[in-house]
Scaffold this active site. Sequence first.
Site, PDB file in Angstrom:
ATOM      1  N   ASP A 283       0.872  -1.173   0.000  1.00  0.00           N
ATOM      2  CA  ASP A 283       0.000   0.000   0.000  1.00  0.00           C
ATOM      3  C   ASP A 283       0.918   1.234   0.000  1.00  0.00           C
ATOM      4  O   ASP A 283       2.144   1.132   0.127  1.00  0.00           O
ATOM      5  CB  ASP A 283      -0.969  -0.008   1.189  1.00  0.00           C
ATOM      6  CG  ASP A 283      -2.199   0.868   0.911  1.00  0.00           C
ATOM      7  OD1 ASP A 283      -2.157   1.696  -0.024  1.00  0.00           O
ATOM      8  OD2 ASP A 283      -3.206   0.740   1.622  1.00  0.00           O
TER       9      ASP A 283
HETATM   10  C1  BGC Z   1      -5.124   3.175   0.140  1.00  0.00           C
HETATM   11  C2  BGC Z   1      -5.254   2.114  -0.921  1.00  0.00           C
HETATM   12  C3  BGC Z   1      -5.163   2.730  -2.285  1.00  0.00           C
HETATM   13  C4  BGC Z   1      -3.837   3.472  -2.390  1.00  0.00           C
HETATM   14  C5  BGC Z   1      -3.599   4.099  -3.744  1.00  0.00           C
HETATM   15  C6  BGC Z   1      -3.920   4.065  -0.073  1.00  0.00           C
HETATM   16  O1  BGC Z   1      -3.964   5.172   0.753  1.00  0.00           O
HETATM   17  O2  BGC Z   1      -5.062   2.552   1.399  1.00  0.00           O
HETATM   18  O3  BGC Z   1      -6.471   1.440  -0.760  1.00  0.00           O
HETATM   19  O4  BGC Z   1      -5.279   1.767  -3.280  1.00  0.00           O
HETATM   20  O5  BGC Z   1      -3.824   4.498  -1.421  1.00  0.00           O
HETATM   21  O6  BGC Z   1      -4.406   5.174  -3.975  1.00  0.00           O
END
Ligand code: BGC
Length: 750
Positions: A283
Amino acid sequence: MKTTILFLAGLFILNFLPSCVSSVEKEEPSEKKIQELISKMTLDEKLGQMSQFDPFQFGNEENMKQAVRDGKVGSILNLVGAKKTNEIQKIAVEESRLGIPVIIGRDVIHGYRTIMPIPLGMAASWNSELTKKAMAVAAEEAASEGIHWTFAPMIDISRDPRWGRIAESCGEDTYLTSVMAEAMVKGFQGDDLSNPKTIAACAKHYVGYGAAEGGRDYNTTNIPEVLLRNDYLPPFKAAKDAGVATFMSAFNDLNGVPTSGNEFTLKQILRNEWGFNGMVVSDWSSITEMIQHGYAADKKEAALKALKAGVDMEMASNSYVENVQVLLDEGKIDRTTIDRYVANILRIKFELGLFDHPFTPEDAAEKTILSEKNMAVAKEAASESFVLLQNKNEILPLSKDISSVAVIGPLADAPHDQMGTWVFDGKKENSVTPLTALKQKLGPEKVHFAKGLEISRTKSTEGFSEAIKAAQKSDAVLLFLGEEAILSGEAHCLANLNLQGAQNELLDVIAATGKPVVLVVMAGRQLTIGSALEKAHAVLYAWAPGTMGGPAIADMLFGDTAPSGKLPVTFLKTVGQIPLYYNHTNTGRPATYGQWTDINKIPAEAVQHSLGNTSHYLDAGFEPLFPFGFGLTYTTFNYSELQLSSKTMGIDGSIMVSVTLQNTGRREASEVVQLYIRDRAGSVTRPVKQLKGFKKVSLKPGEKQKIDIPLNAKDLSFYNGTAYVVEPGDFDVWMGTSSASGLHGEFSIN
Ligand code: BGC
């Protein structure tokens, strides 16, 4: 009790072999090409493939282009539009040394431009085919704008509505989430990833993220292995079995080990036990956040831990680029590991057909985005997501001959908010609000609109007098309350789940006019709306319904469609009941109303003793406001003749459970027939009920249908701390309309 163990190893072989065999067969040609490419790559180029960045991180466009040209970028997230993505792709394939295409990722969570209901709403449809169709629309639209990969589905089990991301989830139940996980993966990916209308999916957030302490996002999770394997992991396994191309490791610390550096979940379970051979992405900065977690002293150690656990691609932070050379020199990791991760990334690019067709036709978007077909799917999805919670005196559906209605509330005409959270590309100009749809349906002269409150959090009651006037001159009031999109989603958690601002007061003054009130709640989570039930005649829970929410609501309120959604989460009387979910274990003193059922009736200085008391609250009891699986419609259904094809089955056997369902009302409608079981005694305690199957069927008035749902002994297996087992013994089974009711039968496994 005699325990029959399906040996873990045996299960792995069963699960692992087919995927190995088919992937080897399918991927052979590209595997060779992958190895050839890897043999030509420098370490920098390999680390480039293992890195994903957002355009803003390059500072400016020229820097981004140069980095792509230098082979330093394997993936970009949040670059959209065929023109832009093609420009970057052209540099990657024509100007970088090895011509490896970049993979473009984006959060396409519940629609791209045509916004579908939030995933919690999609789950409320209990319709996997429709969910698949909705995600296929999202995929086609996103692909037409140069996106190859979505960071969805989010399949974190969520039992705490304070957690803002419950909106992005499929709710509290493992089985329903697993069914939806499969549908969403198949919807995004189709049968063939190289089809230009499909995109790669990503099962996230692996794993346990939804169990954040106190419902506070990013918080610690403590989930014992038995619970992890029985409740939190199965949706991810279902996504893997459905062929999901990628997984995302999460932000949370799971039992003391952050999930982005967790060898147990990423290596042992995902790779070794399940045989996943796709790609794992971290993530956003979740690798370097292991420093804040206190699990890594610095970026180098964070990189090492993520590499050892098996995170192939790093999102947004750059610990790999900065540290892998040193880690190799120090012998802490080896080159074959790095090569394996690069191969996992290149494999997806081959599967997506990016080497053969790196570019997106620039006219693709106009053919699909917001097309009539896509809007129709969005309307159908919205419609099936609505859950009718109350309908006193069958006030709904309203007659189209009504002389006028008042449309009141901050969410009646909130085109942005009806799209819900985590929408990057949907535009409010494309939303059709309930107000617009109702005016179209009834004629503008029949609709008296007053917002009452500017937004859901407004405390000023200035707008009340206009709202009261609108109510007074109408035959009925359609009141749209709930929460704005910004009140749910990532990092948007709440400690108070009552209606925000002066919404309860608005309901009070509108109810005081004596007009019939139909309350439509739009929200990203289950809110504590108990007091509203007393004042409103009907309550329709519409979640955040997306672009076509308005027409779907208007049709339903006036009977052109009938509600068919069922709750994917337990509704609470008060936030203090959290966690409250239907499939809990029983305790030694299962909840009943014991000695004191009403806190106000306890005499002063009453003698305190425990006898006769059970697991409940003095001030909130133990029952929910509405149980999981609940939902009314405009007709009535009768369940009869529960039948089991056999009262016993072997540990690898199966039985058919059947019931006769009859539409006993006056309207055609759909019912979700739900099958629950209870394993009465196990080598670890078993939940009081577990959903194991369901079927959504539509019946005409008077129509009767026999509904069959198969039950396999292997569906009753669980992890008992040592192994996955199917245990002989006695079981209860129910078929019915919610988790709180149903016809009861018994069977045993021997
Ligand atoms: C989130 C993810 C997301 C990623 C990219 C993160 O802050 O937890 O779910 O896919 O950002 O945008």
